[in-house]
Design a protein around this motif. Structure first.
Motif, short mmCIF file in Angstrom:
data_model
loop_
_atom_site.label_atom_id
_atom_site.label_comp_id
_atom_site.label_asym_id
_atom_site.label_seq_id
_atom_site.Cartn_x
_atom_site.Cartn_y
_atom_site.Cartn_z
N UNK A 1 -57.33 10.17 49.37
CA UNK A 1 -56.83 8.48 48.92
C UNK A 1 -55.71 7.74 48.96
N UNK A 2 -55.42 9.24 50.53
CA UNK A 2 -54.19 7.86 51.10
C UNK A 2 -55.13 7.47 52.58
N UNK A 3 -54.36 6.55 53.53
CA UNK A 3 -54.17 6.53 54.70
C UNK A 3 -55.59 5.89 54.97
N UNK A 4 -56.31 6.42 55.63
CA UNK A 4 -57.34 5.64 55.78
C UNK A 4 -58.80 7.30 55.51
N UNK A 5 -58.29 7.88 55.11
CA UNK A 5 -58.98 8.76 54.50
C UNK A 5 -60.74 8.72 54.20
N UNK A 6 -60.87 7.51 53.37
CA UNK A 6 -61.70 7.50 52.55
C UNK A 6 -62.45 7.29 53.37
N UNK A 7 -62.49 5.51 54.09
CA UNK A 7 -62.89 4.73 55.43
C UNK A 7 -63.73 6.23 56.27
N UNK A 8 -62.62 7.56 56.88
CA UNK A 8 -62.58 8.01 57.83
C UNK A 8 -63.74 9.13 57.30
N UNK A 9 -64.07 9.19 56.05
CA UNK A 9 -64.23 10.84 55.36
C UNK A 9 -66.51 9.60 55.09
N UNK A 10 -66.22 8.87 54.75
CA UNK A 10 -67.77 7.80 54.90
C UNK A 10 -67.80 7.32 56.01
N UNK A 11 -67.32 6.87 57.36
CA UNK A 11 -67.48 6.60 58.43
C UNK A 11 -68.32 7.39 59.10
N UNK A 12 -66.76 8.13 59.30
CA UNK A 12 -67.58 9.24 60.20
C UNK A 12 -68.41 10.41 60.53
N UNK A 13 -67.75 11.07 58.97
CA UNK A 13 -68.66 12.07 58.62
C UNK A 13 -69.82 12.02 57.15
N UNK A 14 -70.18 10.73 56.93
CA UNK A 14 -70.38 11.02 56.55
C UNK A 14 -70.93 11.27 54.92
N UNK A 15 -69.51 11.68 55.24
CA UNK A 15 -69.74 12.44 53.35
C UNK A 15 -68.23 11.23 52.55
N UNK A 16 -68.88 12.20 51.23
CA UNK A 16 -67.53 11.37 50.61
C UNK A 16 -65.83 12.54 50.17
N UNK A 17 -65.05 11.85 50.35
CA UNK A 17 -64.20 12.16 50.52
C UNK A 17 -63.11 14.31 49.62
N UNK A 18 -64.46 14.26 48.59
CA UNK A 18 -64.74 15.12 47.21
C UNK A 18 -65.05 15.84 48.35
N UNK A 19 -66.17 15.53 48.67
CA UNK A 19 -67.67 16.78 49.65
C UNK A 19 -66.96 17.19 51.05
N UNK A 20 -65.93 16.51 51.47
CA UNK A 20 -64.82 17.26 52.73
C UNK A 20 -63.97 18.09 51.80
N UNK A 21 -63.85 18.10 51.29
CA UNK A 21 -62.98 18.85 50.66
C UNK A 21 -63.62 20.09 50.18
N UNK A 22 -64.13 19.34 49.57
CA UNK A 22 -65.27 20.81 49.26
C UNK A 22 -65.53 22.39 49.95
#
Length: 140
Positions: free
Chosen positions: A67-88
């Protein structure tokens, strides 16, 4: 009352549009890090699948807190996952002892400070937040 609801709806919609920014993202490393890495390698480092740069040096990812900074955009755009999936994914890697936790940053200044002072660090920022204290190795 109808006008008030319409204005409220438009304000909410505008707020949502502003938080889902399409700003360019830059992946940054310490200025002394001369490694070149591909987009796939960037993704693998931030997903915990790859733990080193091309020269064999350990890679320590710096993630914004959820929920901070560019986290959501990075996770969605680069990692092709949502933040919950990355954290998991990271939780599993940490639990099994395969990786140490990535560094967490609350804001742009923390990312810049960590990357500029740690030769092993790799982070990301909105391109407009990049300073000459770090080196850009990829832009998305």
């Amino acid at each position: 009352m109808k006008i008030f609801k319409s204005i409220l709806f438009l304000l909410i919609l505008l707020s949502i549009m502003m938080t889902t920014s399409n700003a360019a993202l830059s992946v940054v490393v310490n200025k002394s890090n001369t490694s070149e890495i591909s987009e796939a390698q960037v993704k693998n480092i931030f997903m915990g699948k790859l733990g080193q740069f091309s020269d064999g040096t350990e890679a320590v990812p710096v993630l914004f807190e959820a929920g901070k900074g560019a986290r959501t955009a990075f996770d969605d755009t680069v990692l092709k996952r949502n933040t919950s999936q990355v954290d998991a994914v990271w939780s599993k890697l940490i639990f099994t002892g395969r990786r140490t936790p990535p560094l967490q940053a609350k804001d742009v200044n923390e990312v810049l400070k960590e990357v500029s002072s740690n030769q092993k660090a790799i982070g990301y920022l909105e391109t407009s937040d990049v300073t000459d204290s770090v080196r850009v190795i990829a832009t998305f």
